[in-house]
Design a protein around this motif. Structure first.
Motif, PDB file in Angstrom:
ATOM      1  N   CYS A  30       0.860  -1.184   0.000  1.00  0.00           N
ATOM      2  CA  CYS A  30       0.000   0.000   0.000  1.00  0.00           C
ATOM      3  C   CYS A  30       0.893   1.230   0.000  1.00  0.00           C
ATOM      4  O   CYS A  30       1.836   1.313   0.791  1.00  0.00           O
ATOM      5  CB  CYS A  30      -0.862   0.047   1.256  1.00  0.00           C
ATOM      6  N   ILE A  31       0.598   2.184  -0.868  1.00  0.00           N
ATOM      7  CA  ILE A  31       1.380   3.421  -0.897  1.00  0.00           C
ATOM      8  C   ILE A  31       0.691   4.463  -0.012  1.00  0.00           C
ATOM      9  O   ILE A  31      -0.540   4.513   0.049  1.00  0.00           O
ATOM     10  CB  ILE A  31       1.572   3.936  -2.341  1.00  0.00           C
ATOM     11  N   GLY A  32       1.488   5.269   0.666  1.00  0.00           N
ATOM     12  CA  GLY A  32       0.939   6.331   1.524  1.00  0.00           C
ATOM     13  C   GLY A  32       0.938   7.663   0.798  1.00  0.00           C
ATOM     14  O   GLY A  32       1.788   7.924  -0.052  1.00  0.00           O
ATOM     15  N   HIS A  78     -12.548   5.344   6.007  1.00  0.00           N
ATOM     16  CA  HIS A  78     -12.488   4.778   4.652  1.00  0.00           C
ATOM     17  C   HIS A  78     -11.385   5.464   3.858  1.00  0.00           C
ATOM     18  O   HIS A  78     -11.159   6.671   4.016  1.00  0.00           O
ATOM     19  CB  HIS A  78     -13.825   4.984   3.930  1.00  0.00           C
ATOM     20  N   GLU A  79     -10.677   4.707   3.031  1.00  0.00           N
ATOM     21  CA  GLU A  79      -9.753   5.251   2.031  1.00  0.00           C
ATOM     22  C   GLU A  79     -10.007   4.476   0.742  1.00  0.00           C
ATOM     23  O   GLU A  79      -9.685   3.296   0.648  1.00  0.00           O
ATOM     24  CB  GLU A  79      -8.285   5.072   2.460  1.00  0.00           C
ATOM     25  N   ALA A  80     -10.626   5.117  -0.233  1.00  0.00           N
ATOM     26  CA  ALA A  80     -10.949   4.473  -1.509  1.00  0.00           C
ATOM     27  C   ALA A  80      -9.708   4.434  -2.397  1.00  0.00           C
ATOM     28  O   ALA A  80      -9.092   5.479  -2.634  1.00  0.00           O
ATOM     29  CB  ALA A  80     -12.067   5.242  -2.209  1.00  0.00           C
ATOM     30  N   GLY A 130      -2.952  -0.192  13.002  1.00  0.00           N
ATOM     31  CA  GLY A 130      -3.951   0.707  12.434  1.00  0.00           C
ATOM     32  C   GLY A 130      -4.405   0.303  11.048  1.00  0.00           C
ATOM     33  O   GLY A 130      -5.461   0.734  10.592  1.00  0.00           O
ATOM     34  N   LYS A 131      -3.605  -0.506  10.366  1.00  0.00           N
ATOM     35  CA  LYS A 131      -3.832  -0.745   8.945  1.00  0.00           C
ATOM     36  C   LYS A 131      -4.111  -2.206   8.565  1.00  0.00           C
ATOM     37  O   LYS A 131      -4.839  -2.466   7.612  1.00  0.00           O
ATOM     38  CB  LYS A 131      -2.593  -0.298   8.150  1.00  0.00           C
ATOM     39  N   ALA A 132      -3.463  -3.145   9.253  1.00  0.00           N
ATOM     40  CA  ALA A 132      -3.457  -4.536   8.758  1.00  0.00           C
ATOM     41  C   ALA A 132      -4.315  -5.455   9.610  1.00  0.00           C
ATOM     42  O   ALA A 132      -3.947  -6.591   9.877  1.00  0.00           O
ATOM     43  CB  ALA A 132      -2.015  -5.050   8.672  1.00  0.00           C
TER      44      ALA A 132
HETATM   45 MN    MN Z   1      -4.281   4.303   1.971  1.00  0.00          MN
END
Ligand code: MN
Length: 228
Positions: A30-32, A78-80, A130-132
């Motif tokens: 995933c890119i930030g 959410h992050e689309a 937070g992400k995975a």
């Molecule tokens: Mn993202």
């Protein structure tokens, strides 16, 4: 033939539009901060610094259409994001050959426990908590590039209960898909089955149980995810 000492974990697969065959997942990168307006809303300079990446787990991808609100957070965002699915890989992939490694594209969400991610950022700690987390990447099927081409422009949008929250264009990506593939391949050996979540436009925000998220990318497709 060897036996296994424990049950073999299932291979994570995604459906592919137009076929009964499945796409097997190996890794998720995933890119930030890949859209300037989103970098600004998160308090960062949108200048073209080198990209940075984190990973989710393959089995965080979930094409079921349901997103269970995760534990240990009261601020889930959410992050689309468009996702890219590789059919091959390697190291030090030249920019002009990067798209040769793409099998297809899809729609995905990089769901984020923003409160926990914020704490980790402050302490300089990794972001996995937070992400995975479980089912943190609701997604749709893979659309083969052979059918839809290689989308580099087009509206990417997300509504929650009918209200537009995110509304950007793929052409606003700071690092384009070939650049992401080429850059990642300098640090990792990419391979068939690798997925890249390509970053989110501005407008990230919180969701609640009962919400319905609808995401659309012009020229690719749409998905609908229920928060349960
Ligand atoms: Mn993202």
């Amino acid at each position: 033939m060897s036996e296994y000492v424990i049950p073999v974990p299932p291979i994570v697969t995604l459906p592919v539009v137009g076929t009964e065959e499945l796409y097997p997942v190996r890794r998720v990168y995933c890119i930030g901060r890949n859209y300037a307006a989103h970098a600004i809303e998160m308090g960062h300079d949108p200048d073209r610094e080198p990209p940075f990446f984190f990973q989710k787990n393959p089995n965080n991808l979930d094409p079921s259409g349901d997103f269970p609100y995760p534990p240990q957070s009261s601020d889930v965002h959410h992050e689309a994001e468009m996702m890219v699915a590789l059919k091959s890989g390697g190291t030090n992939i030249p920019l002009d050959q990067a798209l040769d490694h793409v099998y297809g594209y899809g729609l995905s969400l990089d769901m984020t426990r923003r409160d926990l991610q914020g704490e980790q950022k402050k302490m300089g700690r990794p972001w996995e908590i937070g992400k995975a987390f479980e089912r943190s990447a609701p997604c749709g099927p893979i659309y083969p590039a052979a059918s839809i081409g290689h989308p580099d422009q087009g509206r990417i949008s997300l509504t929650v209960n009918g209200d537009t929250r995110q509304d950007g264009d793929l052409n606003q990506m700071i690092w384009k898909v070939p650049e992401m593939i080429s850059y990642l391949s300098e640090f990792f050996e990419l391979a068939a089955g690798d997925i890249i979540q390509t970053g989110t436009p501005a407008g990230v925000g919180a969701i609640e149980r009962g919400d319905v998220m609808k995401m659309e990318i012009d020229g690719v497709g749409k998905i609908e995810i229920r928060v349960v």
